[in-house]
Design a protein around this motif. Structure first.
Motif, PDB file in Angstrom:
ATOM      1  N   GLU A  15       0.825  -1.199   0.000  1.00 33.54           N
ATOM      2  CA  GLU A  15       0.000   0.000   0.000  1.00 33.54           C
ATOM      3  C   GLU A  15       0.864   1.257   0.000  1.00 33.54           C
ATOM      4  OE1 GLU A  15      -3.980  -1.646   2.282  1.00 33.54           O
ATOM      5  OE2 GLU A  15      -2.380  -0.702   3.425  1.00 33.54           O
ATOM      6  N   LYS A  19       1.216   4.703  -4.679  1.00 29.39           N
ATOM      7  CA  LYS A  19       1.282   5.989  -5.360  1.00 29.39           C
ATOM      8  C   LYS A  19       2.292   5.994  -6.497  1.00 29.39           C
ATOM      9  CE  LYS A  19      -0.023   8.466  -1.151  1.00 29.39           C
ATOM     10  NZ  LYS A  19       0.394   9.435  -0.139  1.00 29.39           N
ATOM     11  N   LEU A  53     -15.135  10.166  -0.315  1.00 34.41           N
ATOM     12  CA  LEU A  53     -14.022   9.267  -0.026  1.00 34.41           C
ATOM     13  C   LEU A  53     -13.032   9.226  -1.188  1.00 34.41           C
ATOM     14  CD1 LEU A  53     -15.930   6.317   1.682  1.00 34.41           C
ATOM     15  CD2 LEU A  53     -14.694   8.198   2.772  1.00 34.41           C
ATOM     16  N   GLU A  56     -10.997  12.388  -1.020  1.00 34.72           N
ATOM     17  CA  GLU A  56     -10.024  12.281   0.070  1.00 34.72           C
ATOM     18  C   GLU A  56      -8.814  11.467  -0.376  1.00 34.72           C
ATOM     19  OE1 GLU A  56     -11.907  10.647   3.504  1.00 34.72           O
ATOM     20  OE2 GLU A  56     -13.076  12.447   3.942  1.00 34.72           O
ATOM     21  N   LYS A  57      -9.082  10.381  -1.083  1.00 37.58           N
ATOM     22  CA  LYS A  57      -7.989   9.538  -1.574  1.00 37.58           C
ATOM     23  C   LYS A  57      -7.143  10.305  -2.592  1.00 37.58           C
ATOM     24  CE  LYS A  57      -8.811   5.176  -2.024  1.00 37.58           C
ATOM     25  NZ  LYS A  57      -9.248   3.827  -2.491  1.00 37.58           N
ATOM     26  N   ALA A  60      -4.918  12.715  -0.773  1.00 30.63           N
ATOM     27  CA  ALA A  60      -3.823  11.999  -0.112  1.00 30.63           C
ATOM     28  C   ALA A  60      -2.716  11.635  -1.095  1.00 30.63           C
ATOM     29  CB  ALA A  60      -4.356  10.735   0.564  1.00 30.63           C
ATOM     30  N   SER A  61      -3.072  11.502  -2.374  1.00 38.29           N
ATOM     31  CA  SER A  61      -2.090  11.168  -3.411  1.00 38.29           C
ATOM     32  C   SER A  61      -1.591  12.404  -4.152  1.00 38.29           C
ATOM     33  CB  SER A  61      -2.707  10.185  -4.416  1.00 38.29           C
ATOM     34  OG  SER A  61      -3.024   8.964  -3.792  1.00 38.29           O
ATOM     35  N   TYR A 193      -7.595  10.187  10.250  1.00 36.05           N
ATOM     36  CA  TYR A 193      -7.528   8.818   9.748  1.00 36.05           C
ATOM     37  C   TYR A 193      -6.857   8.831   8.381  1.00 36.05           C
ATOM     38  CZ  TYR A 193     -11.734  10.219   7.137  1.00 36.05           C
ATOM     39  OH  TYR A 193     -12.630  10.869   6.324  1.00 36.05           O
ATOM     40  N   GLU A 194      -6.274   7.697   8.024  1.00 35.10           N
ATOM     41  CA  GLU A 194      -5.536   7.614   6.762  1.00 35.10           C
ATOM     42  C   GLU A 194      -6.454   7.427   5.569  1.00 35.10           C
ATOM     43  OE1 GLU A 194      -2.416   4.805   6.597  1.00 35.10           O
ATOM     44  OE2 GLU A 194      -1.116   5.940   7.933  1.00 35.10           O
ATOM     45  N   SER A 195      -7.430   6.540   5.710  1.00 40.83           N
ATOM     46  CA  SER A 195      -8.320   6.264   4.585  1.00 40.83           C
ATOM     47  C   SER A 195      -9.603   5.626   5.083  1.00 40.83           C
ATOM     48  CB  SER A 195      -7.639   5.338   3.569  1.00 40.83           C
ATOM     49  OG  SER A 195      -7.356   4.074   4.154  1.00 40.83           O
ATOM     50  N   GLU A 197     -12.834   3.398   3.066  1.00 47.45           N
ATOM     51  CA  GLU A 197     -13.223   2.881   1.760  1.00 47.45           C
ATOM     52  C   GLU A 197     -14.026   1.596   1.888  1.00 47.45           C
ATOM     53  OE1 GLU A 197      -9.600   2.037  -0.323  1.00 47.45           O
ATOM     54  OE2 GLU A 197      -8.742   0.992   1.383  1.00 47.45           O
ATOM     55  N   LYS A 232      -8.509  -2.171  -7.148  1.00 43.23           N
ATOM     56  CA  LYS A 232      -7.955  -2.900  -6.011  1.00 43.23           C
ATOM     57  C   LYS A 232      -8.239  -4.389  -6.156  1.00 43.23           C
ATOM     58  CE  LYS A 232      -7.217  -2.117  -1.107  1.00 43.23           C
ATOM     59  NZ  LYS A 232      -7.523  -1.231   0.033  1.00 43.23           N
TER      60      LYS A 232
END
Length: 237
Positions: A15, A19, A53, A56-57, A60-61, A193-195, A197, A232
């Motif tokens: 994970e 990226k 969501l 947000e992802k 984060a990238s 929080y990190e993620s 989903e 995924k």
């Protein structure tokens, strides 16, 4: 709280490299567009949980705001119905079960690519329902252990009616019923929080301890997730 398997260590390393593997912005664009389409054209993240969501992802990238805006606009544009979410089921080496989540505008291309990757690495596609019964569709929130204390995790777990919490060396993985995914904003207002989903959690885990076998399965998953169309891959390892 639950412990973690050897696969958890590989999963965390994998994970961390998401990226830099594959066209991450292309994947995120598909995800954002699909979230708008599935939300009936709703472009408001406050009223479209999947879109929120996905954004947000993207943040984060470090996805540029213009890219995010274009992806949202595509979800209400003339080509909006071209992109579809498809769940493929299959098997990897040693009988490991796979759920492959794709967002694609060309189903034939995606199907052909997945089949070729699997067949070249001792795997095969399955029929609909061939492995999905082994997984539970649910929500997943990942927390950095240094950013939130255990009591807070337990409180959130109770509020979301979580059915499992996995603690690793530096992360908490909180699994909760899928139908509560739309309500997480109410419980995470002041929590980092990190993620968050959708997840497909295996009902049972295949007890592999052979490092070479685990490595071979991990390499297959990496190859699948390198595809622009595949969001995924979930496994019961």
């Amino acid at each position: 709280m639950s412990g973690h398997s050897k696969w958890s260590n590989i999963k965390r390393k994998k994970e961390a490299n998401d990226k830099i593997r594959g066209n991450i912005f292309g994947k995120l664009s598909h995800l954002i567009t699909l979230s708008v389409v599935e939300g009936g054209g709703n472009t408001d993240p406050d009223n479209n949980v999947k879109l929120r969501l996905a954004i947000e992802k993207a943040h984060a990238s470090n996805m540029p705001k213009e890219n995010i805006k274009r992806a949202i606009e595509k979800g209400v544009g003339p080509d909006k119905n071209q992109i579809k979410e498809i769940i493929y089921e299959g098997f990897g080496p040693y009988g490991v079960s796979l759920i492959i989540l794709a967002a694609t505008d060309n189903q034939n291309r995606t199907l052909s690519e997945i089949r070729n990757i699997l067949e070249k690495h001792q795997g095969k596609l399955g029929n609909s329902g061939s492995v999905s019964y082994q997984f539970q569709k649910c929500g997943l929130i990942v927390f950095d252990e240094s950013q939130v204390d255990q009591n807070k995790i337990l409180m959130i777990s109770d509020q979301l009616k979580a059915f499992d919490i996995i603690e690793t060396e530096d992360r908490y993985y909180l699994y909760f019923p899928y139908e509560h995914l739309g309500h997480i904003k109410n419980f995470l207002k002041d929590v980092r929080y990190e993620s968050a989903e959708v997840d497909f959690k295996p009902q049972t885990i295949m007890p592999f301890t052979d490092d070479e076998k685990i490595k071979k399965i991990s390499e297959l998953i990496d190859l699948l997730e390198a595809s622009d169309d595949i969001q995924k891959v979930f496994t019961n390892l």
